[in-house]
Design a protein around this motif. Structure first.
Motif, PDB file in Angstrom:
ATOM      1  N   SER A 241       0.846  -1.232  -0.123  1.00 53.97           N
ATOM      2  CA  SER A 241      -0.100  -0.117  -0.107  1.00 53.97           C
ATOM      3  C   SER A 241       0.861   1.393  -0.047  1.00 53.97           C
ATOM      4  CB  SER A 241      -0.929   0.061   1.195  1.00 53.97           C
ATOM      5  OG  SER A 241      -0.109   0.340   2.441  1.00 53.97           O
ATOM      6  N   GLY A 242       0.169   2.352  -0.258  1.00 56.79           N
ATOM      7  CA  GLY A 242       0.979   3.609  -0.039  1.00 56.79           C
ATOM      8  C   GLY A 242       1.223   4.046   1.422  1.00 56.79           C
ATOM      9  N   THR A 243       0.713   3.680   2.308  1.00 53.34           N
ATOM     10  CA  THR A 243       0.777   3.764   3.788  1.00 53.34           C
ATOM     11  C   THR A 243       2.100   3.078   3.892  1.00 53.34           C
ATOM     12  OG1 THR A 243      -1.787   3.905   3.940  1.00 53.34           O
ATOM     13  CG2 THR A 243      -0.297   3.761   6.018  1.00 53.34           C
TER      14      THR A 243
ATOM     15  N   THR B 196      -3.199  16.562   4.430  1.00 56.41           N
ATOM     16  CA  THR B 196      -2.701  15.378   3.985  1.00 56.41           C
ATOM     17  C   THR B 196      -3.638  14.339   4.283  1.00 56.41           C
ATOM     18  OG1 THR B 196      -1.011  13.591   3.722  1.00 56.41           O
ATOM     19  CG2 THR B 196      -1.289  14.750   5.945  1.00 56.41           C
TER      20      THR B 196
ATOM     21  N   ALA C 288      -2.960   8.692   6.332  1.00 53.55           N
ATOM     22  CA  ALA C 288      -1.808   7.573   6.203  1.00 53.55           C
ATOM     23  C   ALA C 288      -0.690   8.274   6.574  1.00 53.55           C
ATOM     24  CB  ALA C 288      -1.910   7.315   4.697  1.00 53.55           C
TER      25      ALA C 288
ATOM     26  N   VAL D 106       4.090  16.285   1.440  1.00 52.36           N
ATOM     27  CA  VAL D 106       2.950  15.493   0.744  1.00 52.36           C
ATOM     28  C   VAL D 106       2.578  16.421  -0.524  1.00 52.36           C
ATOM     29  CG1 VAL D 106       0.815  14.192   0.899  1.00 52.36           C
ATOM     30  CG2 VAL D 106       2.435  14.427   2.804  1.00 52.36           C
TER      31      VAL D 106
ATOM     32  N   ASP E 213       6.057  12.279  -0.266  1.00 55.43           N
ATOM     33  CA  ASP E 213       4.829  11.496  -0.564  1.00 55.43           C
ATOM     34  C   ASP E 213       4.141  12.177  -1.797  1.00 55.43           C
ATOM     35  OD1 ASP E 213       2.160  10.609  -0.802  1.00 55.43           O
ATOM     36  OD2 ASP E 213       1.941  10.629   1.432  1.00 55.43           O
TER      37      ASP E 213
ATOM     38  N   CYS F  98       2.081  10.391  -3.535  1.00 50.12           N
ATOM     39  CA  CYS F  98       0.805   9.608  -3.718  1.00 50.12           C
ATOM     40  C   CYS F  98      -0.347   9.944  -4.587  1.00 50.12           C
ATOM     41  CB  CYS F  98       0.039   8.825  -2.396  1.00 50.12           C
ATOM     42  SG  CYS F  98       1.307   7.870  -1.387  1.00 50.12           S
TER      43      CYS F  98
ATOM     44  N   ASP G  52      -3.586   2.559  -4.625  1.00 49.88           N
ATOM     45  CA  ASP G  52      -4.932   2.130  -4.136  1.00 49.88           C
ATOM     46  C   ASP G  52      -5.982   2.288  -5.166  1.00 49.88           C
ATOM     47  OD1 ASP G  52      -6.103   4.563  -3.725  1.00 49.88           O
ATOM     48  OD2 ASP G  52      -5.604   4.813  -1.734  1.00 49.88           O
TER      49      ASP G  52
ATOM     50  N   GLY H  77      -2.056  -1.417  -3.412  1.00 53.56           N
ATOM     51  CA  GLY H  77      -0.429  -1.293  -3.442  1.00 53.56           C
ATOM     52  C   GLY H  77       0.278  -0.127  -3.394  1.00 53.56           C
TER      53      GLY H  77
HETATM   54  C1  LIG Z   1      -3.728   7.448  -1.024  1.00 60.55           C
HETATM   55  C2  LIG Z   1      -2.643   8.002  -0.135  1.00 60.55           C
HETATM   56  C3  LIG Z   1      -1.814   7.442   0.812  1.00 60.55           C
HETATM   57  C4  LIG Z   1      -1.773   5.835   1.199  1.00 60.55           C
HETATM   58  O1  LIG Z   1      -2.158   5.223   0.294  1.00 60.55           O
HETATM   59  P1  LIG Z   1      -2.732   3.802   0.506  1.00 60.55           P
HETATM   60  O2  LIG Z   1      -2.319   2.823  -0.676  1.00 60.55           O
HETATM   61  O3  LIG Z   1      -4.359   3.853   0.528  1.00 60.55           O
HETATM   62  O4  LIG Z   1      -2.263   3.273   1.829  1.00 60.55           O
HETATM   63  C5  LIG Z   1      -0.704   8.153   1.580  1.00 60.55           C
HETATM   64  N1  LIG Z   1      -0.565   9.487   1.358  1.00 60.55           N
HETATM   65  C6  LIG Z   1      -1.556  10.087   0.369  1.00 60.55           C
HETATM   66  C7  LIG Z   1      -1.151  11.687   0.267  1.00 60.55           C
HETATM   67  C8  LIG Z   1      -2.662   9.596  -0.374  1.00 60.55           C
HETATM   68  O5  LIG Z   1      -3.269  10.305  -1.123  1.00 60.55           O
END
Ligand SMILES: *Cc1c(COP(=O)(O)O)cnc(C)c1O
Length: 398
Positions: A60-62, A86, A89, A131, A157, A159, A183, A193
């Motif tokens: 995951s991203g987390t 943010t 996570a 982030v 970050d 994501c 995700d 993922g």
């Molecule tokens: C989606 C997200 C994450 C975490 O991702 P997951 O895959 O849902 O665990 C972390 N940081 C930011 C800014 C996100 O948007």
């Protein structure tokens, strides 16, 4: 965003490869897998497209953020500076390693305020984590020079901003480590993922081993592999990686669609009085995953948000009143509502949070509306939406 909107034959084909061989795990089983290595292929595709030496896929991203911290040796007693705006996570991932999240203000970039970062540095600070919220980035040159001066790790970050760039480099490749989420609602999805990228060889080795119970991945017998240090299971499954592989190959098409739809909305809103757009740092280009703008005050933003809802404009967010993305509603964090004991260090670090002044962040988030840019809109739908949004804003401003 999100890539699932355009899920199709390419994704199905990659998943079927995995189902045909039956090897759902990313490591080992060489004889059975009929040459399919989806996680490895996706890591290589990321390395090539982002011009980076190492990409590590995780669950995951987390997990990606926790892994980036663990790989750079950050844990109990260490402080990590992160923004007030943010996804939850960010602090979850920091606390996972035992480290303390130090939450600071954002500015009109909707990312870390540089002065607030400098003011938050203590002898315990080990990392700064910008982030890149809603498709655009923090002022990375300024953060790099702070990190250099104080010897801190810079973890991006990215994501929500995959494919965005800063001074010609892809977001995530500018800091010491960069994190992505794949995700279900992100621009590129694996279902679930995430990924960490780095040019640092030591961190790369740490990521590879740590994400798989500390396995050193040498030799052909998994059971006989050595464990140079403790790890955890943050592996991605081969099925998830297969979806992501097909999606990642379409990244440039997705980015082009985001830019096209973003531009239609922005062009319609640009002439309106009483509205300004988020600041993108010099040399930055957004991923165009969201269009972000500010109204003149909190009440106007609330009115616009309601008018959008009443007029069928979905996927726009007034994060001030939302409990997932802004400090104001993170009661469980402020109350330290943990299922298990937290270290004294962490508890002490979180104590200030309840009364900490975030009026600077309120000033921006209170007036901000953030609109998700969908991939699946037709040009006509985007035009129609742009018109409706402009009318709602005109009505609200009066
Ligand atoms: C989606 C997200 C994450 C975490 O991702 P997951 O895959 O849902 O665990 C972390 N940081 C930011 C800014 C996100 O948007």
């Amino acid at each position: 965003m999100p890539g699932f909107e355009l899920f199709g034959d390419a994704e199905r084909k990659e998943v079927n490869d995995v189902l045909d061989s039956g090897v759902l795990m990313r490591y080992g089983f060489d004889g059975l897998r009929k040459g399919h290595w989806k996680a490895k292929d996706l890591e290589q595709a990321i390395q090539k497209r982002f011009d980076i030496n190492h990409a590590q896929l995780v669950s995951s991203g987390t997990a990606a953020v926790s892994m980036a911290l663990a790989a750079s040796g950050i844990g109990t007693g260490d402080e990590v500076i992160m923004p007030s705006f943010t996804f939850v996570a960010s602090f979850e991932a920091i606390m996972m390693t035992g480290a303390t999240p130090v939450i600071v203000d954002i500015d009109d970039t909707l990312t870390l305020d540089i002065a607030a970062v400098e003011a938050a540095i203590t002898p315990n600070t080990k990392a700064v984590m910008p982030v890149h919220m809603c498709g655009s980035m923090a002022n990375l040159d300024a953060l790099k020079s702070i990190c250099k001066q104080y010897n801190l790790v810079l973890i991006e970050d990215a994501c929500q901003a995959i494919g965005g760039t800063y001074k010609g480099k892809v977001l995530g490749t500018i800091g010491d480590l960069g994190c992505f989420s794949f995700d279900f609602v992100k621009t590129v999805t694996c279902g679930e993922g995430g990924g960490v990228i780095t040019n640092n060889e030591t961190y790369a080795k740490h990521l590879d081993h740590f994400s798989d119970h500390g396995h050193d991945h040498s030799g052909a017998d998994r059971g006989a592999e050595a464990h140079p240090f403790l790890g955890y299971n943050f592996r991605i499954s081969e099925l998830n990686a297969a979806v992501g592989l097909a999606q990642f190959r379409r990244l440039d098409d997705f980015l082009a669609l985001q830019k096209k739809h973003y531009t239609i909305l922005r062009t319609a809103l640009e002439p309106l009085d009483g509205l300004t757009f988020r600041t993108v740092p010099d040399g930055g280009e957004e991923s165009y995953a969201f269009l972000n703008f500010f109204l003149k005050d909190l009440n106007t933003a609330r009115t616009v948000n309601q008018l959008f809802k009443d007029n069928g404009i979905d996927a726009c967010f007034h994060y001030f009143d939302n409990n997932w993305h802004y400090i104001r509603k993170w009661e469980h964090l402020k109350n330290k509502s943990s299922l298990y004991p937290l270290s004294d260090h962490l508890k002490k670090g979180l104590n200030d949070l309840k009364d900490k002044d975030f009026s600077k962040s309120d000033h921006y988030i209170g007036r901000n509306i953030s609109c998700l840019i969908k991939l699946s809109w037709t040009e006509e739908e985007a035009q129609k939406r742009a018109e409706t949004m402009a009318n709602c804003i005109k009505d609200a401003i009066g």
